[in-house]
Design a protein around this motif. Structure first.
Motif, PDB file in Angstrom:
ATOM      1  N   HIS A 182       0.806  -1.217   0.000  1.00  0.00           N
ATOM      2  CA  HIS A 182       0.000   0.000   0.000  1.00  0.00           C
ATOM      3  C   HIS A 182       0.846   1.277   0.000  1.00  0.00           C
ATOM      4  O   HIS A 182       0.294   2.376  -0.073  1.00  0.00           O
ATOM      5  CB  HIS A 182      -0.937   0.004   1.221  1.00  0.00           C
ATOM      6  CG  HIS A 182      -0.218  -0.239   2.512  1.00  0.00           C
ATOM      7  ND1 HIS A 182       0.361   0.763   3.248  1.00  0.00           N
ATOM      8  CD2 HIS A 182       0.049  -1.396   3.179  1.00  0.00           C
ATOM      9  CE1 HIS A 182       0.935   0.253   4.318  1.00  0.00           C
ATOM     10  NE2 HIS A 182       0.753  -1.064   4.313  1.00  0.00           N
ATOM     11  N   GLU A 183       2.168   1.148   0.076  1.00  0.00           N
ATOM     12  CA  GLU A 183       3.054   2.322   0.123  1.00  0.00           C
ATOM     13  C   GLU A 183       3.574   2.699  -1.263  1.00  0.00           C
ATOM     14  O   GLU A 183       4.728   3.105  -1.409  1.00  0.00           O
ATOM     15  CB  GLU A 183       4.215   2.046   1.082  1.00  0.00           C
ATOM     16  CG  GLU A 183       3.782   1.825   2.526  1.00  0.00           C
ATOM     17  CD  GLU A 183       4.952   1.568   3.453  1.00  0.00           C
ATOM     18  OE1 GLU A 183       5.463   2.544   4.035  1.00  0.00           O
ATOM     19  OE2 GLU A 183       5.354   0.399   3.591  1.00  0.00           O
ATOM     20  N   ILE A 184       2.725   2.592  -2.259  1.00  0.00           N
ATOM     21  CA  ILE A 184       3.145   2.845  -3.639  1.00  0.00           C
ATOM     22  C   ILE A 184       3.583   4.292  -3.834  1.00  0.00           C
ATOM     23  O   ILE A 184       4.513   4.561  -4.611  1.00  0.00           O
ATOM     24  CB  ILE A 184       2.008   2.470  -4.614  1.00  0.00           C
ATOM     25  CG1 ILE A 184       1.845   0.946  -4.659  1.00  0.00           C
ATOM     26  CG2 ILE A 184       2.273   3.012  -6.015  1.00  0.00           C
ATOM     27  CD1 ILE A 184       0.712   0.467  -5.531  1.00  0.00           C
ATOM     28  N   GLU A 185       2.948   5.231  -3.137  1.00  0.00           N
ATOM     29  CA  GLU A 185       3.332   6.635  -3.290  1.00  0.00           C
ATOM     30  C   GLU A 185       4.756   6.873  -2.797  1.00  0.00           C
ATOM     31  O   GLU A 185       5.497   7.684  -3.361  1.00  0.00           O
ATOM     32  CB  GLU A 185       2.347   7.538  -2.535  1.00  0.00           C
ATOM     33  CG  GLU A 185       0.938   7.525  -3.096  1.00  0.00           C
ATOM     34  CD  GLU A 185       0.889   7.916  -4.564  1.00  0.00           C
ATOM     35  OE1 GLU A 185       1.578   8.886  -4.939  1.00  0.00           O
ATOM     36  OE2 GLU A 185       0.180   7.241  -5.338  1.00  0.00           O
ATOM     37  N   ASP A 186       5.152   6.158  -1.756  1.00  0.00           N
ATOM     38  CA  ASP A 186       6.505   6.307  -1.212  1.00  0.00           C
ATOM     39  C   ASP A 186       7.525   5.467  -1.973  1.00  0.00           C
ATOM     40  O   ASP A 186       8.701   5.843  -2.055  1.00  0.00           O
ATOM     41  CB  ASP A 186       6.530   5.909   0.268  1.00  0.00           C
ATOM     42  CG  ASP A 186       5.774   6.894   1.146  1.00  0.00           C
ATOM     43  OD1 ASP A 186       5.751   8.094   0.810  1.00  0.00           O
ATOM     44  OD2 ASP A 186       5.190   6.464   2.157  1.00  0.00           O
ATOM     45  N   TYR A 187       7.076   4.330  -2.511  1.00  0.00           N
ATOM     46  CA  TYR A 187       7.974   3.408  -3.223  1.00  0.00           C
ATOM     47  C   TYR A 187       7.344   3.064  -4.581  1.00  0.00           C
ATOM     48  O   TYR A 187       6.744   2.011  -4.749  1.00  0.00           O
ATOM     49  CB  TYR A 187       8.225   2.140  -2.390  1.00  0.00           C
ATOM     50  CG  TYR A 187       8.820   2.454  -1.033  1.00  0.00           C
ATOM     51  CD1 TYR A 187      10.188   2.691  -0.894  1.00  0.00           C
ATOM     52  CD2 TYR A 187       8.009   2.562   0.095  1.00  0.00           C
ATOM     53  CE1 TYR A 187      10.730   3.012   0.336  1.00  0.00           C
ATOM     54  CE2 TYR A 187       8.548   2.882   1.329  1.00  0.00           C
ATOM     55  CZ  TYR A 187       9.912   3.108   1.440  1.00  0.00           C
ATOM     56  OH  TYR A 187      10.454   3.431   2.665  1.00  0.00           O
ATOM     57  N   PRO A 188       7.463   3.970  -5.551  1.00  0.00           N
ATOM     58  CA  PRO A 188       6.745   3.823  -6.826  1.00  0.00           C
ATOM     59  C   PRO A 188       7.077   2.553  -7.592  1.00  0.00           C
ATOM     60  O   PRO A 188       6.262   2.088  -8.392  1.00  0.00           O
ATOM     61  CB  PRO A 188       7.171   5.069  -7.613  1.00  0.00           C
ATOM     62  CG  PRO A 188       7.584   6.059  -6.580  1.00  0.00           C
ATOM     63  CD  PRO A 188       8.189   5.253  -5.479  1.00  0.00           C
ATOM     64  N   PHE A 189       8.269   1.964  -7.363  1.00  0.00           N
ATOM     65  CA  PHE A 189       8.628   0.748  -8.098  1.00  0.00           C
ATOM     66  C   PHE A 189       7.670  -0.394  -7.796  1.00  0.00           C
ATOM     67  O   PHE A 189       7.560  -1.346  -8.585  1.00  0.00           O
ATOM     68  CB  PHE A 189      10.063   0.316  -7.776  1.00  0.00           C
ATOM     69  CG  PHE A 189      10.302  -0.084  -6.339  1.00  0.00           C
ATOM     70  CD1 PHE A 189       9.957  -1.347  -5.886  1.00  0.00           C
ATOM     71  CD2 PHE A 189      10.884   0.807  -5.452  1.00  0.00           C
ATOM     72  CE1 PHE A 189      10.169  -1.721  -4.573  1.00  0.00           C
ATOM     73  CE2 PHE A 189      11.103   0.438  -4.123  1.00  0.00           C
ATOM     74  CZ  PHE A 189      10.743  -0.826  -3.690  1.00  0.00           C
ATOM     75  N   LEU A 190       6.961  -0.311  -6.658  1.00  0.00           N
ATOM     76  CA  LEU A 190       6.024  -1.366  -6.303  1.00  0.00           C
ATOM     77  C   LEU A 190       4.935  -1.543  -7.350  1.00  0.00           C
ATOM     78  O   LEU A 190       4.483  -2.665  -7.608  1.00  0.00           O
ATOM     79  CB  LEU A 190       5.386  -1.081  -4.944  1.00  0.00           C
ATOM     80  CG  LEU A 190       6.247  -1.313  -3.707  1.00  0.00           C
ATOM     81  CD1 LEU A 190       5.593  -0.718  -2.470  1.00  0.00           C
ATOM     82  CD2 LEU A 190       6.511  -2.802  -3.506  1.00  0.00           C
ATOM     83  N   ARG A 191       4.521  -0.444  -7.971  1.00  0.00           N
ATOM     84  CA  ARG A 191       3.466  -0.526  -8.971  1.00  0.00           C
ATOM     85  C   ARG A 191       3.890  -1.414 -10.133  1.00  0.00           C
ATOM     86  O   ARG A 191       3.152  -2.307 -10.572  1.00  0.00           O
ATOM     87  CB  ARG A 191       3.112   0.880  -9.478  1.00  0.00           C
ATOM     88  CG  ARG A 191       1.827   0.929 -10.317  1.00  0.00           C
ATOM     89  CD  ARG A 191       1.599   2.334 -10.867  1.00  0.00           C
ATOM     90  NE  ARG A 191       1.692   3.359  -9.826  1.00  0.00           N
ATOM     91  CZ  ARG A 191       0.685   3.701  -9.023  1.00  0.00           C
ATOM     92  NH1 ARG A 191      -0.479   3.074  -9.134  1.00  0.00           N
ATOM     93  NH2 ARG A 191       0.839   4.641  -8.105  1.00  0.00           N
ATOM     94  N   GLU A 192       5.099  -1.196 -10.630  1.00  0.00           N
ATOM     95  CA  GLU A 192       5.611  -1.993 -11.743  1.00  0.00           C
ATOM     96  C   GLU A 192       5.875  -3.431 -11.318  1.00  0.00           C
ATOM     97  O   GLU A 192       5.616  -4.382 -12.072  1.00  0.00           O
ATOM     98  CB  GLU A 192       6.892  -1.364 -12.293  1.00  0.00           C
ATOM     99  CG  GLU A 192       7.410  -2.044 -13.542  1.00  0.00           C
ATOM    100  CD  GLU A 192       8.686  -1.393 -14.064  1.00  0.00           C
ATOM    101  OE1 GLU A 192       8.984  -1.569 -15.259  1.00  0.00           O
ATOM    102  OE2 GLU A 192       9.392  -0.720 -13.281  1.00  0.00           O
ATOM    103  N   GLU A 193       6.371  -3.605 -10.092  1.00  0.00           N
ATOM    104  CA  GLU A 193       6.673  -4.952  -9.602  1.00  0.00           C
ATOM    105  C   GLU A 193       5.392  -5.776  -9.466  1.00  0.00           C
ATOM    106  O   GLU A 193       5.338  -6.943  -9.889  1.00  0.00           O
ATOM    107  CB  GLU A 193       7.411  -4.860  -8.266  1.00  0.00           C
ATOM    108  CG  GLU A 193       8.022  -6.169  -7.812  1.00  0.00           C
ATOM    109  CD  GLU A 193       8.878  -6.014  -6.570  1.00  0.00           C
ATOM    110  OE1 GLU A 193       9.494  -7.021  -6.169  1.00  0.00           O
ATOM    111  OE2 GLU A 193       8.937  -4.910  -5.973  1.00  0.00           O
TER     112      GLU A 193
END
Length: 231
Positions: free
Chosen positions: A60-71
């Motif tokens: 849920h921390e996509i805003e802080d760690y944008p690479f999560l969206r692609e991963e």
């Protein structure tokens, strides 16, 4: 040799017992250090086995760690293609999110060695963990994706593991952890332990009591799952 791509988010949260097992199934394992360089999306899609390991951040921390969206998107594409995929802790949470299930902070943190309640699922790959105290280290929890089968629970976490078909296994807990490397966990997560008031000595004591047996049970469990796909 077959190619296993390992998505690692922290140096000390590594393959553990899996590093000893994978060569028996004809695999070479290559780590990709997530956050260091571009995500290898093509390799995630093409590898014979994907293993997504744990880490202290949340889906849920996509805003802080944008690479999560692609991963998460890359993992989802692989799952929809029916390719062998194993997720541990954060890796399991990304699998759940990629399949449309909710992932959010749970009612409390689970940190330390404790048993699981195994679901009465025929031929469950988790059968080898019956009676074992596995290592828990998470605060987030995932819902059960549509079409998945829940394999285990704890009082704080109704879904500790799930399978999707025979090709995907998601584990909220750490059955891969080896006691020899446990001190690195205590050092690396010192801030989190301080925040929740857990003394490293208590976890060190638990690892001394349960760590070796858990590693043996985890080895059997992973072999059971891999046998179902690659034997």
């Amino acid at each position: 040799m077959k190619h296993a791509l390992v998505l690692r988010h922290l140096a000390f949260e590594d393959l553990g017992v899996l590093a000893h097992i994978l060569p028996d199934y004809g695999f070479d394992a290559i780590y990709h250090e997530v956050g260091v360089g571009p995500l290898p999306v093509a390799e995630i899609a093409a590898c014979d086995l994907l293993i997504a390991l744990g880490g202290p951040i949340g889906v849920h921390e996509i805003e802080d760690y944008p690479f999560l969206r692609e991963e998460v998107a890359a993992i989802g594409a692989r799952l929809r293609a029916g390719k062998p995929t194993l997720g541990v802790c954060l890796g399991a949470q990304m699998m759940a999110a990629a399949l449309g299930a909710p992932v959010a902070p749970g009612p409390g943190k689970e940190i330390g060695y404790a048993p699981l309640h195994l679901a009465p699922v025929a031929n469950s790959p988790l059968a080898a963990l019956e009676g074992a105290h596995v290592l828990h280290w998470h605060g987030d929890a995932f819902g059960l994706p549509e079409g998945a089968v829940s394999l285990a629970s704890t009082p704080l976490c109704p879904h500790q593991a799930f399978t999707l078909g025979s090709h995907a296994l998601a584990l909220q807990f750490h059955a891969e952890a080896e006691p020899e490397g446990f001190e690195s966990w205590l050092i690396g997560h010192t801030c989190e332990l301080g925040m929740v008031g857990i003394k490293p000595g208590e976890l060190r004591r638990q690892a001394l009591v349960h760590g070796a047996a858990t590693a043996r049970a985890g080895t059997k469990m992973f072999r059971s799952w891999l046998d179902g796909i690659f034997s």
